[in-house]
Design a protein around this motif. Structure first.
Motif, short mmCIF file in Angstrom:
data_model
loop_
_atom_site.label_atom_id
_atom_site.label_comp_id
_atom_site.label_asym_id
_atom_site.label_seq_id
_atom_site.Cartn_x
_atom_site.Cartn_y
_atom_site.Cartn_z
N PHE A 126 33.55 -23.92 52.18
CA PHE A 126 33.67 -22.48 52.40
C PHE A 126 32.58 -21.73 51.64
CE2 PHE A 126 37.24 -23.30 54.74
CZ PHE A 126 38.07 -22.22 54.97
N VAL A 127 32.44 -22.06 50.36
CA VAL A 127 31.44 -21.39 49.53
C VAL A 127 30.03 -21.62 50.08
CG1 VAL A 127 30.40 -21.29 47.24
CG2 VAL A 127 32.87 -21.52 47.46
N ILE A 131 29.42 -19.67 53.45
CA ILE A 131 29.30 -18.23 53.21
C ILE A 131 27.97 -17.91 52.52
CG2 ILE A 131 30.24 -16.30 51.87
CD1 ILE A 131 33.03 -17.49 52.45
N SER A 132 27.59 -18.71 51.54
CA SER A 132 26.34 -18.48 50.82
C SER A 132 25.14 -18.61 51.75
CB SER A 132 26.21 -19.47 49.66
OG SER A 132 27.26 -19.32 48.73
N VAL A 189 39.22 -9.92 54.10
CA VAL A 189 37.98 -9.17 54.28
C VAL A 189 38.27 -7.80 54.89
CG1 VAL A 189 35.79 -9.10 55.53
CG2 VAL A 189 36.53 -11.23 54.46
N CYS A 193 42.98 -13.35 47.54
CA CYS A 193 41.56 -13.23 47.87
C CYS A 193 41.04 -11.81 48.01
CB CYS A 193 41.28 -13.99 49.17
SG CYS A 193 41.50 -15.77 49.05
N LEU A 225 33.21 -11.95 48.13
CA LEU A 225 33.66 -12.86 49.19
C LEU A 225 33.41 -14.31 48.80
CD1 LEU A 225 34.67 -13.48 52.03
CD2 LEU A 225 32.38 -12.97 52.91
N LYS A 226 32.29 -14.56 48.16
CA LYS A 226 31.98 -15.92 47.71
C LYS A 226 32.99 -16.38 46.67
CE LYS A 226 28.24 -18.69 45.70
NZ LYS A 226 26.86 -18.66 45.16
N SER A 270 36.36 -17.07 48.37
CA SER A 270 36.39 -18.30 49.18
C SER A 270 36.72 -19.52 48.34
CB SER A 270 35.03 -18.50 49.88
OG SER A 270 34.00 -18.71 48.94
N TYR A 299 25.09 -18.38 55.06
CA TYR A 299 25.12 -17.36 56.11
C TYR A 299 24.54 -16.04 55.62
CZ TYR A 299 26.97 -14.10 59.57
OH TYR A 299 27.10 -13.12 60.51
N PHE A 300 24.98 -15.59 54.45
CA PHE A 300 24.52 -14.31 53.96
C PHE A 300 23.12 -14.40 53.36
CE2 PHE A 300 29.18 -13.50 53.87
CZ PHE A 300 29.17 -12.51 54.84
N PHE A 340 29.63 -9.23 49.16
CA PHE A 340 29.44 -10.63 49.53
C PHE A 340 29.61 -11.55 48.33
CE2 PHE A 340 26.53 -9.03 53.12
CZ PHE A 340 27.62 -8.89 53.96
#
Length: 254
Positions: free
Chosen positions: A238-239, A242-243, A77, A135, A185-186, A189, A245-246, A182
């Protein structure tokens, strides 16, 4: 986007879940009925017993892989944001290296990992670098595309207001590119845990990849399947995190 009713959302969850359960049942019945040896194809029951009997060993190896993954993803990141910022401020660098980055992503991870082990040893460093190389690219490309897709009217407005490049980046480009970043990022992850596991295949003292190779060498496929299932579960976790959270932050990337 069309809003789904509660029933439709439940169906979207229920259908794949029922299909998955059906596959597990058919798998178990087939292995038992045809007396398939466990060293060829273990049954779901054998895999479950592996979790019950060796959960401490699996937990220890999972912690190692999880540490490598979290560190690698976090550094990815930071690196992708820094490189994206440099490319935005210095277009010459973007013109030189942007096409090359696409070429680097065509090199399979399995061919890079042995070199990383040779250069950086069998410790955590080579695994983290493998995660970073895998990544950072989706995040960087999405971040750059997000900045490039900003409406020119907004950019012209900032020019009229005599905002310098730094203020334009901080107050316009960076926040407006976050939605696409983001999304990258998804995507990353989903690769992070797999990249760490692949790097562990080629050497190390602990980790799910190391445990998987040892189990494969002894034809203990129930252990191999247990490790594989853990990799899938951690990747989904992880996915999902992250999903969620955002999505809470207001970025609808689910």
């Amino acid at each position: 986007m069309k809003n789904l009713s509660t029933i439709d959302k439940l169906k979207n969850i229920a259908y794949p879940l029922a299909t998955f359960i059906g596959i597990i049942i058919i798998w178990e019945i087939t292995v038992v009925k045809f007396s398939v040896p466990s060293y060829i194809l273990p049954s779901p029951k054998d895999i479950y017993l592996e979790f019950v009997n060796d959960w401490q060993v699996l937990a220890m190896h999972s912690r190692v892989t999880l540490k490598e993954t979290v560190i690698g993803l976090f550094m990815s990141v930071i690196i992708s944001l820094l490189i994206g910022m440099v490319m935005d401020f210095v277009p010459f660098i973007k013109k030189c290296f942007h096409p090359i980055m696409y070429v680097t992503q065509m090199i399979p991870t399995i061919t890079i990992a042995p070199l990383l082990v040779i250069w950086f040893g069998f410790g955590i460093k080579s695994k983290v670098i493998c995660v970073i190389l895998t990544c950072f690219f989706p995040m960087l490309i999405n971040f750059i595309d997000g900045m490039d897709s900003i409406d020119k009217d907004f950019l012209n407005l900032f020019k009229i207001m005599k905002a310098n490049r730094l203020k334009t980046f901080v107050h316009l480009k960076f926040p407006m590119a976050m939605d696409k970043f983001f999304t990258g990022l998804k995507i990353s992850s989903t690769y992070a845990f797999i990249a760490a596991t692949v790097a562990e295949w080629l050497g190390g003292s602990a980790g799910l990849g190391v445990y998987m190779v040892r189990a494969k060498s002894s034809y203990a496929l129930d252990k191999v399947f247990a490790c594989t299932l853990l990799v899938v579960l951690f990747s989904l976790l992880f996915v999902g995190l992250i999903s969620i959270y955002f999505f809470v932050l207001g970025y609808d990337i689910i």
